[in-house]
Design a protein around this motif. Structure first.
Motif, PDB file in Angstrom:
ATOM      1  N   ASP A 131      18.495  41.922  44.736  1.00  0.00           N
ATOM      2  CA  ASP A 131      19.258  40.887  44.040  1.00  0.00           C
ATOM      3  C   ASP A 131      20.502  41.470  43.367  1.00  0.00           C
ATOM      4  O   ASP A 131      21.580  40.873  43.402  1.00  0.00           O
ATOM      5  CB  ASP A 131      18.389  40.171  43.013  1.00  0.00           C
ATOM      6  N   LEU A 132      20.379  42.651  42.765  1.00  0.00           N
ATOM      7  CA  LEU A 132      21.535  43.292  42.133  1.00  0.00           C
ATOM      8  C   LEU A 132      22.598  43.664  43.158  1.00  0.00           C
ATOM      9  O   LEU A 132      23.800  43.460  42.942  1.00  0.00           O
ATOM     10  CB  LEU A 132      21.096  44.531  41.350  1.00  0.00           C
ATOM     11  N   LEU A 133      22.162  44.216  44.269  1.00  0.00           N
ATOM     12  CA  LEU A 133      23.118  44.576  45.328  1.00  0.00           C
ATOM     13  C   LEU A 133      23.801  43.341  45.893  1.00  0.00           C
ATOM     14  O   LEU A 133      25.011  43.345  46.155  1.00  0.00           O
ATOM     15  CB  LEU A 133      22.412  45.350  46.443  1.00  0.00           C
ATOM     16  N   GLN A 134      23.037  42.285  46.069  1.00  0.00           N
ATOM     17  CA  GLN A 134      23.606  41.048  46.617  1.00  0.00           C
ATOM     18  C   GLN A 134      24.613  40.429  45.646  1.00  0.00           C
ATOM     19  O   GLN A 134      25.686  39.992  46.047  1.00  0.00           O
ATOM     20  CB  GLN A 134      22.491  40.045  46.924  1.00  0.00           C
ATOM     21  N   SER A 135      24.298  40.443  44.324  1.00  0.00           N
ATOM     22  CA  SER A 135      25.252  39.885  43.362  1.00  0.00           C
ATOM     23  C   SER A 135      26.501  40.757  43.262  1.00  0.00           C
ATOM     24  O   SER A 135      27.616  40.244  43.127  1.00  0.00           O
ATOM     25  CB  SER A 135      24.612  39.705  41.992  1.00  0.00           C
ATOM     26  N   ALA A 136      26.348  42.102  43.373  1.00  0.00           N
ATOM     27  CA  ALA A 136      27.517  42.983  43.365  1.00  0.00           C
ATOM     28  C   ALA A 136      28.376  42.740  44.602  1.00  0.00           C
ATOM     29  O   ALA A 136      29.612  42.722  44.532  1.00  0.00           O
ATOM     30  CB  ALA A 136      27.066  44.436  43.298  1.00  0.00           C
ATOM     31  N   HIS A 137      27.730  42.521  45.745  1.00  0.00           N
ATOM     32  CA  HIS A 137      28.455  42.250  46.995  1.00  0.00           C
ATOM     33  C   HIS A 137      29.200  40.925  46.895  1.00  0.00           C
ATOM     34  O   HIS A 137      30.359  40.801  47.294  1.00  0.00           O
ATOM     35  CB  HIS A 137      27.461  42.243  48.163  1.00  0.00           C
ATOM     36  N   ASN A 138      28.554  39.897  46.332  1.00  0.00           N
ATOM     37  CA  ASN A 138      29.176  38.580  46.166  1.00  0.00           C
ATOM     38  C   ASN A 138      30.350  38.670  45.190  1.00  0.00           C
ATOM     39  O   ASN A 138      31.390  38.031  45.412  1.00  0.00           O
ATOM     40  CB  ASN A 138      28.173  37.542  45.685  1.00  0.00           C
ATOM     41  N   ASP A 139      30.229  39.446  44.117  1.00  0.00           N
ATOM     42  CA  ASP A 139      31.326  39.613  43.162  1.00  0.00           C
ATOM     43  C   ASP A 139      32.519  40.278  43.830  1.00  0.00           C
ATOM     44  O   ASP A 139      33.683  39.928  43.581  1.00  0.00           O
ATOM     45  CB  ASP A 139      30.877  40.416  41.949  1.00  0.00           C
ATOM     46  N   ARG A 140      32.279  41.261  44.684  1.00  0.00           N
ATOM     47  CA  ARG A 140      33.366  41.955  45.380  1.00  0.00           C
ATOM     48  C   ARG A 140      34.088  41.003  46.331  1.00  0.00           C
ATOM     49  O   ARG A 140      35.298  41.005  46.428  1.00  0.00           O
ATOM     50  CB  ARG A 140      32.799  43.137  46.155  1.00  0.00           C
ATOM     51  N   LYS A 142      34.335  37.771  46.012  1.00  0.00           N
ATOM     52  CA  LYS A 142      35.092  36.821  45.212  1.00  0.00           C
ATOM     53  C   LYS A 142      36.394  37.454  44.729  1.00  0.00           C
ATOM     54  O   LYS A 142      37.443  36.825  44.701  1.00  0.00           O
ATOM     55  CB  LYS A 142      34.291  36.317  44.020  1.00  0.00           C
ATOM     56  N   SER A 143      36.340  38.727  44.316  1.00  0.00           N
ATOM     57  CA  SER A 143      37.535  39.365  43.819  1.00  0.00           C
ATOM     58  C   SER A 143      38.528  39.670  44.934  1.00  0.00           C
ATOM     59  O   SER A 143      39.729  39.644  44.752  1.00  0.00           O
ATOM     60  CB  SER A 143      37.193  40.654  43.069  1.00  0.00           C
ATOM     61  N   GLU A 144      38.036  39.897  46.157  1.00  0.00           N
ATOM     62  CA  GLU A 144      38.933  40.143  47.300  1.00  0.00           C
ATOM     63  C   GLU A 144      39.603  38.850  47.755  1.00  0.00           C
ATOM     64  O   GLU A 144      40.759  38.833  48.148  1.00  0.00           O
ATOM     65  CB  GLU A 144      38.140  40.704  48.483  1.00  0.00           C
ATOM     66  N   SER A 145      38.898  37.719  47.684  1.00  0.00           N
ATOM     67  CA  SER A 145      39.460  36.465  48.126  1.00  0.00           C
ATOM     68  C   SER A 145      40.389  35.861  47.065  1.00  0.00           C
ATOM     69  O   SER A 145      41.217  35.020  47.379  1.00  0.00           O
ATOM     70  CB  SER A 145      38.351  35.476  48.482  1.00  0.00           C
ATOM     71  N   ALA A 146      40.327  36.311  45.880  1.00  0.00           N
ATOM     72  CA  ALA A 146      41.169  35.716  44.838  1.00  0.00           C
ATOM     73  C   ALA A 146      42.532  36.316  44.786  1.00  0.00           C
ATOM     74  O   ALA A 146      43.163  36.977  45.394  1.00  0.00           O
ATOM     75  CB  ALA A 146      40.525  35.903  43.490  1.00  0.00           C
TER      76      ALA A 146
END
Length: 146
Positions: A131-140, A142-146
Protein backbone atom coordinates in the motif's frame (compact mmCIF):
# COMPACT_ATOMS: atom_id res chain seq x y z
CA UNK A 1 44.13 0.73 36.56
CA UNK A 2 41.32 -1.53 35.33
CA UNK A 3 42.04 -3.94 38.20
CA UNK A 4 41.51 -1.16 40.75
CA UNK A 5 38.33 -0.02 38.96
CA UNK A 6 37.04 -3.59 38.98
CA UNK A 7 37.84 -3.91 42.68
CA UNK A 8 36.09 -0.60 43.42
CA UNK A 9 33.00 -1.76 41.48
CA UNK A 10 33.04 -5.05 43.39
CA UNK A 11 33.27 -3.36 46.80
CA UNK A 12 30.59 -0.80 46.03
CA UNK A 13 28.18 -3.43 44.71
CA UNK A 14 25.19 -3.81 47.02
CA UNK A 15 25.67 -7.53 47.61
CA UNK A 16 29.07 -7.08 49.28
CA UNK A 17 27.75 -4.42 51.64
CA UNK A 18 24.71 -6.56 52.50
CA UNK A 19 26.97 -9.55 53.13
CA UNK A 20 29.17 -7.53 55.49
CA UNK A 21 26.10 -6.35 57.41
CA UNK A 22 24.84 -9.94 57.61
CA UNK A 23 28.16 -11.13 59.04
CA UNK A 24 28.15 -8.41 61.71
CA UNK A 25 24.54 -9.14 62.66
CA UNK A 26 25.24 -12.87 62.67
CA UNK A 27 28.18 -12.38 65.02
CA UNK A 28 25.98 -10.31 67.33
CA UNK A 29 23.26 -12.98 67.33
CA UNK A 30 25.87 -15.62 68.06
CA UNK A 31 27.22 -13.65 71.02
CA UNK A 32 23.71 -13.19 72.42
CA UNK A 33 22.80 -16.86 71.99
CA UNK A 34 26.12 -18.06 73.40
CA UNK A 35 25.60 -15.83 76.43
CA UNK A 36 22.08 -17.19 76.88
CA UNK A 37 23.24 -20.80 76.61
CA UNK A 38 26.29 -20.30 78.84
CA UNK A 39 24.45 -18.26 81.47
CA UNK A 40 21.06 -19.96 81.60
CA UNK A 41 20.87 -23.29 79.76
CA UNK A 42 24.24 -24.75 80.82
CA UNK A 43 23.65 -24.25 84.57
CA UNK A 44 20.25 -25.95 84.31
CA UNK A 45 21.77 -28.86 82.41
CA UNK A 46 24.66 -29.00 84.89
CA UNK A 47 22.07 -29.61 87.61
CA UNK A 48 20.58 -32.46 85.57
CA UNK A 49 24.00 -34.06 85.10
CA UNK A 50 25.02 -33.32 88.71
CA UNK A 51 28.11 -31.31 87.82
CA UNK A 52 29.14 -27.76 88.62
CA UNK A 53 29.92 -26.88 85.00
CA UNK A 54 28.35 -28.58 82.00
CA UNK A 55 31.58 -28.31 80.03
CA UNK A 56 33.30 -30.25 82.84
CA UNK A 57 30.86 -33.16 82.64
CA UNK A 58 32.87 -36.26 81.75
CA UNK A 59 32.74 -40.03 81.89
CA UNK A 60 35.91 -41.99 82.74
CA UNK A 61 36.91 -44.42 79.99
CA UNK A 62 38.81 -46.77 82.22
CA UNK A 63 39.67 -47.68 85.76
CA UNK A 64 42.30 -45.93 87.75
CA UNK A 65 43.47 -42.48 88.51
CA UNK A 66 45.03 -41.67 85.10
CA UNK A 67 42.19 -43.06 82.97
CA UNK A 68 41.18 -40.78 80.08
CA UNK A 69 37.80 -39.13 80.32
CA UNK A 70 35.17 -38.61 77.65
CA UNK A 71 34.06 -34.96 77.81
CA UNK A 72 30.44 -35.15 76.72
CA UNK A 73 29.40 -31.93 78.49
CA UNK A 74 31.21 -29.61 76.09
CA UNK A 75 29.69 -31.45 73.11
CA UNK A 76 26.19 -31.09 74.54
CA UNK A 77 26.84 -27.40 75.16
CA UNK A 78 28.07 -26.88 71.57
CA UNK A 79 25.02 -28.71 70.14
CA UNK A 80 22.67 -26.56 72.20
CA UNK A 81 24.43 -23.38 71.07
CA UNK A 82 24.20 -24.50 67.43
CA UNK A 83 20.48 -25.27 67.73
CA UNK A 84 19.82 -21.94 69.43
CA UNK A 85 21.74 -19.95 66.78
CA UNK A 86 19.94 -21.85 64.01
CA UNK A 87 16.56 -21.15 65.66
CA UNK A 88 17.31 -17.44 66.05
CA UNK A 89 18.46 -17.15 62.43
CA UNK A 90 15.42 -19.09 61.21
CA UNK A 91 12.80 -17.20 63.20
CA UNK A 92 14.44 -13.75 63.02
CA UNK A 93 15.55 -13.81 59.38
CA UNK A 94 14.19 -16.68 57.28
CA UNK A 95 10.54 -16.63 58.40
CA UNK A 96 10.13 -12.85 57.89
CA UNK A 97 11.89 -13.00 54.49
CA UNK A 98 9.66 -15.88 53.33
CA UNK A 99 6.59 -13.93 54.47
CA UNK A 100 7.72 -10.82 52.58
CA UNK A 101 8.37 -12.89 49.45
CA UNK A 102 4.90 -14.43 49.72
CA UNK A 103 3.28 -11.00 50.09
CA UNK A 104 5.28 -9.69 47.13
CA UNK A 105 4.24 -12.71 45.04
CA UNK A 106 0.56 -12.15 45.95
CA UNK A 107 0.79 -8.48 44.94
CA UNK A 108 2.28 -9.42 41.59
CA UNK A 109 -0.40 -12.06 41.05
CA UNK A 110 -3.18 -9.56 41.83
CA UNK A 111 -1.87 -6.95 39.39
CA UNK A 112 -3.59 -7.16 36.02
CA UNK A 113 -1.29 -8.48 33.38
CA UNK A 114 -0.39 -5.96 30.71
CA UNK A 115 -1.38 -7.49 27.41
CA UNK A 116 0.76 -6.20 24.61
CA UNK A 117 -0.68 -6.30 21.12
CA UNK A 118 0.57 -9.15 19.01
CA UNK A 119 3.15 -8.16 16.41
CA UNK A 120 1.84 -7.98 12.86
CA UNK A 121 2.05 -11.08 10.74
CA UNK A 122 4.22 -11.30 7.61
CA UNK A 123 1.17 -10.97 5.42
CA UNK A 124 0.01 -7.82 7.20
CA UNK A 125 3.46 -6.28 6.82
CA UNK A 126 3.60 -7.12 3.12
CA UNK A 127 0.14 -5.60 2.55
CA UNK A 128 1.25 -2.42 4.35
CA UNK A 129 4.44 -2.21 2.26
CA UNK A 130 2.44 -2.76 -0.93
CA UNK A 131 0.00 0.00 0.00
CA UNK A 132 2.85 2.42 0.79
CA UNK A 133 4.60 1.68 -2.49
CA UNK A 134 1.36 2.05 -4.42
CA UNK A 135 0.56 5.42 -2.78
CA UNK A 136 4.13 6.64 -3.45
CA UNK A 137 3.78 5.53 -7.09
CA UNK A 138 0.40 7.29 -7.41
CA UNK A 139 1.86 10.49 -5.87
CA UNK A 140 4.72 10.45 -8.40
CA UNK A 141 2.28 10.02 -11.30
CA UNK A 142 0.20 12.95 -10.04
CA UNK A 143 3.24 15.20 -9.74
CA UNK A 144 4.47 14.24 -13.25
CA UNK A 145 1.08 14.94 -14.83
CA UNK A 146 0.69 18.29 -13.13
Amino acid sequence: MTVLKGFKDFILRGNVIELAVAVVIGASFTAIVNGFVTGIINPVLALLFDTGDLAAATVPLGMGRNAPELGYGIVISAIIQFIMVAAVVYFALIVPMNYLKKVQFRKKAEEPAVVEPAPPTDTELLVEIRDLLQSAHNDRKKSESA
